[in-house]
Motif scaffolding. Sequence first.
Motif, mmCIF file in Angstrom:
data_model
loop_
_atom_site.group_PDB
_atom_site.id
_atom_site.type_symbol
_atom_site.label_atom_id
_atom_site.label_comp_id
_atom_site.label_asym_id
_atom_site.label_seq_id
_atom_site.Cartn_x
_atom_site.Cartn_y
_atom_site.Cartn_z
ATOM 1 N N PHE A 6 4.922 -8.079 -78.293
ATOM 2 C CA PHE A 6 4.665 -9.497 -78.057
ATOM 3 C C PHE A 6 3.980 -10.088 -79.272
ATOM 4 C CE2 PHE A 6 1.183 -7.541 -75.251
ATOM 5 C CZ PHE A 6 0.170 -7.687 -76.179
ATOM 6 N N GLU A 7 3.974 -11.395 -79.312
ATOM 7 C CA GLU A 7 3.277 -12.077 -80.399
ATOM 8 C C GLU A 7 1.850 -12.336 -79.964
ATOM 9 O OE1 GLU A 7 5.624 -15.575 -80.988
ATOM 10 O OE2 GLU A 7 7.324 -14.462 -81.808
ATOM 11 N N TYR A 8 0.948 -12.313 -80.937
ATOM 12 C CA TYR A 8 -0.465 -12.503 -80.629
ATOM 13 C C TYR A 8 -0.981 -13.702 -81.419
ATOM 14 C CZ TYR A 8 -5.542 -11.555 -80.782
ATOM 15 O OH TYR A 8 -6.908 -11.642 -80.711
ATOM 16 N N TYR A 9 -1.574 -14.646 -80.719
ATOM 17 C CA TYR A 9 -2.144 -15.838 -81.358
ATOM 18 C C TYR A 9 -3.612 -15.929 -80.988
ATOM 19 C CZ TYR A 9 2.752 -17.217 -81.811
ATOM 20 O OH TYR A 9 4.087 -17.247 -82.113
ATOM 21 N N LYS A 10 -4.413 -16.317 -81.956
ATOM 22 C CA LYS A 10 -5.821 -16.540 -81.640
ATOM 23 C C LYS A 10 -6.236 -17.898 -82.207
ATOM 24 C CE LYS A 10 -10.346 -14.363 -81.524
ATOM 25 N NZ LYS A 10 -11.210 -13.301 -82.036
ATOM 26 N N TYR A 34 -4.900 -15.198 -72.965
ATOM 27 C CA TYR A 34 -5.416 -13.831 -73.026
ATOM 28 C C TYR A 34 -6.934 -13.911 -73.155
ATOM 29 C CZ TYR A 34 -5.754 -9.033 -74.938
ATOM 30 O OH TYR A 34 -6.052 -7.721 -75.170
ATOM 31 N N GLY A 35 -7.647 -13.467 -72.130
ATOM 32 C CA GLY A 35 -9.114 -13.478 -72.200
ATOM 33 C C GLY A 35 -9.595 -12.107 -72.614
ATOM 34 N N GLY A 36 -10.011 -11.293 -71.623
ATOM 35 C CA GLY A 36 -10.370 -9.905 -71.927
ATOM 36 C C GLY A 36 -9.119 -9.074 -72.149
ATOM 37 N N ASP A 56 -4.900 -15.594 -77.319
ATOM 38 C CA ASP A 56 -6.285 -15.139 -77.128
ATOM 39 C C ASP A 56 -7.204 -16.356 -77.164
ATOM 40 O OD1 ASP A 56 -8.776 -13.933 -77.211
ATOM 41 O OD2 ASP A 56 -8.126 -12.321 -78.555
ATOM 42 N N LYS A 58 -10.497 -16.294 -76.939
ATOM 43 C CA LYS A 58 -11.887 -15.973 -77.263
ATOM 44 C C LYS A 58 -12.386 -16.685 -78.522
ATOM 45 C CE LYS A 58 -11.444 -11.375 -76.949
ATOM 46 N NZ LYS A 58 -10.123 -11.120 -76.339
ATOM 47 N N MET C 1 -5.494 -17.560 -86.305
ATOM 48 C CA MET C 1 -5.012 -16.206 -86.576
ATOM 49 C C MET C 1 -3.805 -15.917 -85.696
ATOM 50 S SD MET C 1 -7.334 -12.793 -86.815
ATOM 51 C CE MET C 1 -7.755 -12.538 -85.114
ATOM 52 N N LYS C 2 -2.790 -15.323 -86.275
ATOM 53 C CA LYS C 2 -1.657 -14.912 -85.448
ATOM 54 C C LYS C 2 -0.959 -13.696 -86.039
ATOM 55 C CE LYS C 2 1.374 -18.284 -87.605
ATOM 56 N NZ LYS C 2 2.189 -19.483 -87.416
ATOM 57 N N PHE C 3 -0.399 -12.899 -85.155
ATOM 58 C CA PHE C 3 0.400 -11.743 -85.567
ATOM 59 C C PHE C 3 1.689 -11.769 -84.761
ATOM 60 C CE2 PHE C 3 -3.949 -10.650 -86.462
ATOM 61 C CZ PHE C 3 -3.853 -10.132 -87.749
ATOM 62 N N LEU C 4 2.780 -11.984 -85.457
ATOM 63 C CA LEU C 4 4.034 -12.166 -84.740
ATOM 64 C C LEU C 4 4.859 -10.887 -84.698
ATOM 65 C CD1 LEU C 4 5.051 -15.690 -86.048
ATOM 66 C CD2 LEU C 4 3.471 -15.040 -84.241
ATOM 67 N N PRO C 24 1.550 -6.103 -82.693
ATOM 68 C CA PRO C 24 0.513 -6.881 -82.010
ATOM 69 C C PRO C 24 0.171 -6.295 -80.639
ATOM 70 C CG PRO C 24 2.176 -8.343 -82.934
ATOM 71 C CD PRO C 24 2.678 -6.945 -83.140
ATOM 72 N N SER C 25 1.119 -5.602 -80.012
ATOM 73 C CA SER C 25 0.836 -5.056 -78.679
ATOM 74 C C SER C 25 0.267 -3.635 -78.731
ATOM 75 C CB SER C 25 2.105 -5.079 -77.816
ATOM 76 O OG SER C 25 3.114 -4.278 -78.392
ATOM 77 N N VAL C 70 -5.365 -5.658 -82.692
ATOM 78 C CA VAL C 70 -5.570 -6.934 -83.406
ATOM 79 C C VAL C 70 -6.806 -7.676 -82.896
ATOM 80 C CG1 VAL C 70 -3.156 -7.285 -84.078
ATOM 81 C CG2 VAL C 70 -3.940 -8.138 -81.858
ATOM 82 N N GLU C 71 -7.160 -7.397 -81.663
ATOM 83 C CA GLU C 71 -8.368 -8.022 -81.112
ATOM 84 C C GLU C 71 -9.628 -7.509 -81.794
ATOM 85 O OE1 GLU C 71 -7.744 -7.205 -76.793
ATOM 86 O OE2 GLU C 71 -9.343 -8.679 -76.565
#
Lengths: 286, 778, 156
Positions: A6-10, A34-36, A56, A58, C1-4, C24-25, C70-71
């Motif tokens: 999946f893609e992750y955005y913060k 996405y929290g915790g 995310d 946070k 910030m992002k990781f695709l 990212p996962s 990534v977190e």
Amino acid sequence: MIPFDFEYYKPTSAQEAVSLFHNLRSQEKNPMYYGGGTEIISFSRLYQLFPKAVIDVKGIPECNVLEFKNDKLVIGAAKTLSQVQESNLFPLLNQCGGRVADHTIRDKITLGGNICSRIPFREAILALLVSDCEVIIENKNGIRKVPLESIYTESMLLEPGDLLLQFTVEKNYTVMPFFSMKKTADGDVDYPQDRIGYPLLSGVFLNNKGHIRAAFSGLCPYPFRSLKLEAVLNDTTVSPDEKLNESVQCLPAPILNDMDSSAQYREFVFRNTLAGALDNFEGVEF
Amino acid sequence: METLHAIGKDIPKKESWNKVTGAARYNTDFNEPGVLHAWLVTSLYGHALIKSIDKTLTLKFPGVLAVVTGDSMPRLIGPILEDRPPLAIDRVRYFGEPIAIVVADSLSKAKEAAGKVYVEYEPLPVVDSLKDALEKKYILHEDLPLYRRIKPDEIFPQPGTNIANQIKIRKGDMDRGWAESDVIIESTITLPQSLHAAMEPRNARAEIKPDGKVIINTSSQGPFDVKKELSYYFNLEESKITVNVPLVGGGFGGKTTPQLEILALLASQSVNGRPVKLIESREQDFTTSPGHLGLEAYIKLGANRDGMLKAIEITCQVDTGAYTDSGTKMTRAMAADCTGPYNIENVHCDAFCIYTNHTYVTAFRSFGRLSHTFAIERAMDKLAFSLGIDSLELRIKNAVNPGHFTPTNVKLNSSNLGNLPECLKRLKQMINWDEGIRIELANGKVRAKGLSGLWKTSSSPPNATGAAIITFNRDGTVNLNVGAVEIGMGIKTALAQILAEKLQMDINKINVVMEVNTETSPRHWKTVASMTGYMVGNAVLDAAEDVIKQLCKTASVVLRCPPEVLQVGGEKVFLKADPTIFVEQRAIACGYKYPDGSSTGGEVIGRGNFIMHHLLPMDPDTGRGKLGPAWAVGAQAVEVELDTKDYTYKILKAATVLDAGKVLNPKNAKGVTMGGMCMGLGYGCREASLFDSGGVRMNPQFRTYHLMRYGENPEYLVDFIETPQLDSPYGMRGIGEHGIIGMPAALANALSAAAQVNLDFTPLTPEAIWKAKRGVSL
Amino acid sequence: MKFLDTGTIELLVNGEKRSALVRPSDLLLDVLRDQLGLTGAKPSCKNGDCGACTVLVDGWPVKSCLMLAVEAIGHEIITIEGLQNAPLQQAFVDEFAFQCGYCTSGFIINCHALARIHPKADEAVIREWLQSNLCRCTGYEEISKAIHSVLSTHKS
């Protein structure tokens, strides 16, 4: 191991998060705030959730507030249950939130996450249900502030893209006397926070100047506060035994019957708990 | 010379610092570029026909190299009875049964692609209970009579039924026994299947080298068994198989019989021998790999007015799940010890091993005695109640003693038995038994005590072996190499203690090889049955004798005297009569060099072995025979505080007194015993594998399958008495399993006394006690 | 910030900057073990139920099976390999507070955080914290002695 990508955005602002959400949704990426992340991770591992993008929250300043402002307690949705607990600003919430999962996981589970959980117990919400909590939500059309009960029935009634920013509670609710308990299938609870496991019954009783408010989790398929039930509990004309009988009649849904406990035993525990709570409030200056 | 003592000392485990720093390596801690990963596709049904397996999408998935199904090994396997396909063929018989293996170049791809194997099932009626099985709701193994019996002298399947094995004990004269009985009680107990739940999930890695050599790396209690079985199943010479086992993250019996090793090797075969790792998820470890048996038992027990036991009739029905694995052997083991540690001359026992659509079972700490003891000890309490005799006195009165005969007619003496009355007497003091077993407190609470006796022997093959090799370093320090696996019980340290005491050396100068490699480690049967200290310990002593002989021989040349006048100790070989005349061990262990430069002696290499002796299979009609060399006996008690309003309770104290023969390492022995007690209490109060009516496991995670957690444990009281077992190192007895055996029974006895209702089942949840009080059947 | 997609990230682990190629996962646990060679944190349930994979994130215990790699960017990670002669390690050895050792890294990390954050923790707090970890071998008494021995040092 999450068996898919999946893609992750913060994002760093609520507006950015909301616009990301809608954008990703239009790309059919099934985005999730996405929290915790504890639930997204554990459910994804078991193929029970398939986000193609997570956002995310946070990094959003509003979600990270935890303080009194003008006689109101403001709690950011991304605050972890541990942070809420360590702050000790709202003892009733400490106790309810402090029973979710275990201590280490509470370093990760956020208040917003627990309240929107797919696991039906969501014990942190019990404290908010009895304290006239207001919820601050951001979406495309800006920020709105609504009473919790207006958007909670069996679960949180949120629109796509609704981002929980904060919960606010009047200060006076944070200092009222209360009684709270949790029982699991395994039995006794020695210490207030003891016992890992889903609740057979988790309950809070708040003494609002002589009027008892109560909310329960584990008893029915979802956490609830019932005004009808509170009316029975506060009725001074009814004997304690009758109160118990009538209380069972005004539950909002059938009692849960699962592998942790039969419905009959849950009812037995519920009655014992009510009796104990009523005793507990007996003699308290209302 | 001052005597050095390693025996009886609190010596921390040799690998302690590696374990507290994260440096200790378990089988999945070895990173390896290029290794392939396997993921299992497992059954979603408790019982179903497999109509088809469609692997098209999976094979197209990027990174996937192979999908292995049952047709790759169309044969049945099993240690006693060959009844289990390594991968399901045409039919699944339990939820979680492996159906296919997906091999890919990364774990995430293997797992994701495994989700794309489409299995079409046709559900069959589910045999969800022993009752279903005995009523032949469905015959789970139609071909039972055709199955190959690996151990024909211990497996007696009943064709046309779900009964895989029946073991009989016939001793004495039942008619006489009942005639002499003034009081007869009957008791039925029900115990569910449960889980080993070792913290390290089961896993294996396999590779086939270009020269045909098979390398297996596994988390196993029985590396030599893995080698033997792979050789047999895959038709390979044993010299073509090497099994490596590093530290093991808990076993409790669950890592004794090969399962994943076979699957990993099939996976490796499918990719031209490339290395493949197969690591179970927690959910797979809990549903695909074998668990702990369930038991229903009926007991009829008679005694005369004085409380002397006269006759016992026992029927045990073991829920072995879908396949037998070690289930049949545990059925036999519980029959062999069927009276509990009590002397009864007239015994009739039928123990059945029964197929259901539950998870198949394998060895579990105590090898069945945990369950069987529950049946006996509940019956003893009921008998005490009927007779009006104190239940502890009843047990002392009937305790097995030297001169008695076991149910299988082995004559007992103090060496092969130990001293149960003494254990019971010690226990009585320890838990203040005389204050009364039920005391009412304020607030509707009741404090109550319950107890249990216990005994256990081993069930090894009559020719099981242990062995040891000792080598020296040039500085005179020692290396000890054995085939025993370190699963957490501190066996490597215990063996080093045995060696240190024998060689009169500082234990810190003894290095134990932590890993087992079947190519270089000397064979040991397997690390099970609390027998490793006895078997391998004896081998270590034998090897030490060998070393001493060699050292003395070289020293006799150096010191110019006969070897008989020399003694080894303090890393020296010295004259018994005058220790000031000596030669350093380091000067002779790798050959002695004379001052002029010439040499003599050569490397000292000690070799020692041990083989079981005087064991005899059980007679199929009477059960006469001898399964193990000795018993260890003990007594346990639990004290609870029950809230009679809601039936919640606290376990206040748990006590154990074992006859340990000789305690090698007191702190470790206490720790292992407490660990067993905690596991037993967990089984007593909350652990159970839950199946729905379709045979689907409902609690396959720690989140729903609850173990005892920190602080939920009671105060432990543990003590040992020491009646030496004469043929065992320093008189020790194997007690690694024994802490668990009587705990569920003692808990049930305490809670039955507290709640004043017969609690003949586990788990003893507050709800279950509440139901029993209300007369509701579960 | 992002990781695709799969990419390189930098993590601060045991005081060292380490880079890793991650999806990212990917979970922090898997990245620590498979890419950084830090195998002290153990996979056991990968569901947050057992605590064997516990590491410190900014001083707080976190189950690394429930955290994305990534977190962890921008946070200070300490694994069992990052503790050197910590009082808790000595206490675990002295008290025989482990058998198979598989849960030990997680227990020590959690105890270590507890001793730092609540050096005068009472029994209720100790229980609340340590119930986050499972041990199948011991009966917990030795672990209790180990944590108490370290906390009592703080108390005195």
